[in-house]
Design a protein around this motif. Structure first.
Motif, PDB file in Angstrom:
ATOM      1  N   UNK A  84      -3.579   5.661  -3.331  1.00 39.86           N
ATOM      2  CA  UNK A  84      -4.513   6.316  -2.424  1.00 39.86           C
ATOM      3  C   UNK A  84      -5.267   7.385  -3.209  1.00 39.86           C
ATOM      4  N   UNK A  85      -6.585   7.280  -3.209  1.00 34.49           N
ATOM      5  CA  UNK A  85      -7.453   8.245  -3.888  1.00 34.49           C
ATOM      6  C   UNK A  85      -7.007   8.496  -5.331  1.00 34.49           C
ATOM      7  N   UNK A  86      -6.614   7.420  -6.012  1.00 32.27           N
ATOM      8  CA  UNK A  86      -6.248   7.490  -7.415  1.00 32.27           C
ATOM      9  C   UNK A  86      -4.836   7.981  -7.681  1.00 32.27           C
ATOM     10  N   UNK A  87      -4.050   8.200  -6.647  1.00 31.14           N
ATOM     11  CA  UNK A  87      -2.673   8.676  -6.806  1.00 31.14           C
ATOM     12  C   UNK A  87      -1.696   7.610  -6.326  1.00 31.14           C
ATOM     13  N   UNK A  88      -0.599   7.474  -7.067  1.00 30.33           N
ATOM     14  CA  UNK A  88       0.472   6.578  -6.639  1.00 30.33           C
ATOM     15  C   UNK A  88       1.165   7.168  -5.415  1.00 30.33           C
ATOM     16  N   UNK A  89       1.469   6.299  -4.476  1.00 31.92           N
ATOM     17  CA  UNK A  89       2.177   6.677  -3.246  1.00 31.92           C
ATOM     18  C   UNK A  89       3.478   5.884  -3.224  1.00 31.92           C
ATOM     19  N   UNK A  90       4.590   6.548  -2.918  1.00 26.96           N
ATOM     20  CA  UNK A  90       5.883   5.873  -2.845  1.00 26.96           C
ATOM     21  C   UNK A  90       6.687   6.543  -1.734  1.00 26.96           C
ATOM     22  N   UNK A  91       7.166   5.751  -0.780  1.00 32.60           N
ATOM     23  CA  UNK A  91       7.944   6.377   0.286  1.00 32.60           C
ATOM     24  C   UNK A  91       8.942   5.440   0.927  1.00 32.60           C
ATOM     25  N   UNK A  92       9.896   6.058   1.582  1.00 33.83           N
ATOM     26  CA  UNK A  92      10.952   5.387   2.316  1.00 33.83           C
ATOM     27  C   UNK A  92      10.735   5.680   3.795  1.00 33.83           C
ATOM     28  N   UNK A  93      11.166   4.767   4.656  1.00 35.75           N
ATOM     29  CA  UNK A  93      11.070   4.960   6.100  1.00 35.75           C
ATOM     30  C   UNK A  93      12.463   4.795   6.711  1.00 35.75           C
ATOM     31  N   UNK A  94      12.844   5.754   7.563  1.00 37.56           N
ATOM     32  CA  UNK A  94      14.169   5.732   8.186  1.00 37.56           C
ATOM     33  C   UNK A  94      14.039   6.020   9.672  1.00 37.56           C
ATOM     34  N   UNK A  95      14.814   5.279  10.454  1.00 34.57           N
ATOM     35  CA  UNK A  95      14.855   5.496  11.898  1.00 34.57           C
ATOM     36  C   UNK A  95      16.250   5.969  12.282  1.00 34.57           C
ATOM     37  N   UNK A  96      16.329   6.825  13.279  1.00 36.74           N
ATOM     38  CA  UNK A  96      17.609   7.388  13.688  1.00 36.74           C
ATOM     39  C   UNK A  96      17.665   7.475  15.206  1.00 36.74           C
ATOM     40  N   UNK A  97      18.765   7.030  15.794  1.00 42.79           N
ATOM     41  CA  UNK A  97      18.914   7.071  17.249  1.00 42.79           C
ATOM     42  C   UNK A  97      19.658   8.318  17.724  1.00 42.79           C
ATOM     43  N   UNK A 115      13.141   8.230  -6.019  1.00 46.42           N
ATOM     44  CA  UNK A 115      12.185   9.228  -5.531  1.00 46.42           C
ATOM     45  C   UNK A 115      12.006  10.351  -6.549  1.00 46.42           C
ATOM     46  N   UNK A 116      13.090  10.804  -7.144  1.00 45.54           N
ATOM     47  CA  UNK A 116      12.998  11.853  -8.172  1.00 45.54           C
ATOM     48  C   UNK A 116      12.181  11.365  -9.364  1.00 45.54           C
ATOM     49  N   UNK A 117      12.369  10.114  -9.744  1.00 47.81           N
ATOM     50  CA  UNK A 117      11.642   9.553 -10.887  1.00 47.81           C
ATOM     51  C   UNK A 117      10.146   9.453 -10.617  1.00 47.81           C
ATOM     52  N   UNK A 118       9.765   8.958  -9.442  1.00 50.13           N
ATOM     53  CA  UNK A 118       8.335   8.818  -9.167  1.00 50.13           C
ATOM     54  C   UNK A 118       7.675  10.192  -9.019  1.00 50.13           C
ATOM     55  N   UNK A 119       8.418  11.174  -8.495  1.00 49.09           N
ATOM     56  CA  UNK A 119       7.902  12.545  -8.438  1.00 49.09           C
ATOM     57  C   UNK A 119       7.654  13.074  -9.854  1.00 49.09           C
ATOM     58  N   UNK A 120       8.615  12.840 -10.723  1.00 51.63           N
ATOM     59  CA  UNK A 120       8.517  13.293 -12.117  1.00 51.63           C
ATOM     60  C   UNK A 120       7.276  12.715 -12.799  1.00 51.63           C
ATOM     61  N   UNK A 121       6.911  11.502 -12.415  1.00 47.33           N
ATOM     62  CA  UNK A 121       5.768  10.831 -13.032  1.00 47.33           C
ATOM     63  C   UNK A 121       4.460  11.058 -12.268  1.00 47.33           C
ATOM     64  N   UNK A 122       4.468  11.976 -11.310  1.00 44.59           N
ATOM     65  CA  UNK A 122       3.227  12.383 -10.663  1.00 44.59           C
ATOM     66  C   UNK A 122       2.841  11.678  -9.383  1.00 44.59           C
ATOM     67  N   UNK A 123       3.711  10.855  -8.849  1.00 46.61           N
ATOM     68  CA  UNK A 123       3.390  10.161  -7.595  1.00 46.61           C
ATOM     69  C   UNK A 123       3.546  11.103  -6.404  1.00 46.61           C
ATOM     70  N   UNK A 124       2.900  10.764  -5.331  1.00 39.15           N
ATOM     71  CA  UNK A 124       3.124  11.432  -4.054  1.00 39.15           C
ATOM     72  C   UNK A 124       4.278  10.668  -3.407  1.00 39.15           C
ATOM     73  N   UNK A 125       5.398  11.347  -3.223  1.00 38.25           N
ATOM     74  CA  UNK A 125       6.598  10.689  -2.701  1.00 38.25           C
ATOM     75  C   UNK A 125       7.116  11.455  -1.483  1.00 38.25           C
TER      76      UNK A 125
END
Length: 188
Positions: A84-97, A115-125
């Motif tokens: 997105x807009x030249x930045x890597x995006x990486x995320x997890x999705x969790x649901x909780x009842x 997640x720590x690794x992609x943050x280290x490499x400049x991604x939006x996580x």
């Protein structure tokens, strides 16, 4: 009720309608949002397939093949990634009842490491959490989730922590989980 071209029904009282009553789970909502982002050329973000090893397939007929046994090849990392807009995006999705807390056992060590690794490499996580009992969806930056995971002595994250550290993602009919609206405010 109003029927829209995409097949969704508009309920003018949707603020009081639970996520289950809208007929979509968190993943479905994110997939619909990502489809909108892709079709309108806003972003290119996709759900990652889960890597499986097929062991046995039944073939009752040529066009009716059915996988009857399979195993996960390797632990998967996070659910979604893209750009997105030249930045890597990486995320997890969790649901909780639960109304009180999110169980940390639902987040795996390899996901935290990723997640720590992609943050280290400049991604939006980040992680998107939905509490179905409250019909609330939160955006939480990955650094906050990783920090809590590694430093807390608890086995769960209290709901109050999400209220304090998260950003509510408001429901939108066209973009049910419009997380890029938050990313725009935080990063651009």
């Amino acid at each position: 009720m109003i029927n829209y071209p995409n097949g969704k029904k508009y309920n003018n009282n949707h603020t009081n309608t639970s996520a289950s009553n809208r007929g979509m789970a968190l993943e479905d909502d994110i997939n619909a949002t990502n489809k909108y982002y892709l079709e309108t050329d806003i972003a290119n973000i996709h759900k990652k397939p889960t890597p499986i090893q097929i062991v046995h397939v039944d073939y009752p007929a040529r066009n009716m093949a059915k996988i009857t046994e399979a195993y996960f090849k390797v632990p998967s990392t996070t659910d979604y990634n893209g750009v997105y807009r030249g930045k890597a995006i990486d995320f997890e999705a969790k649901e909780c009842a639960s109304k009180t807390a999110f169980p940390l056992a639902s987040i795996h060590p390899h996901q935290i490491k990723h997640l720590e690794s992609v943050l280290k490499h400049g991604a939006i996580a980040f992680v998107i959490f939905r509490f179905t009992q409250y019909d609330k969806t939160y955006y939480i930056s990955a650094d906050k989730v990783c920090s809590y995971y590694e430093t807390s002595k608890r086995k769960s994250i209290p709901y109050a922590w999400f209220e304090e550290n998260g950003i509510i993602i408001e429901y939108n009919l066209v973009k049910p989980v419009d997380y890029l609206k938050i990313i725009d405010k935080l990063y651009f």
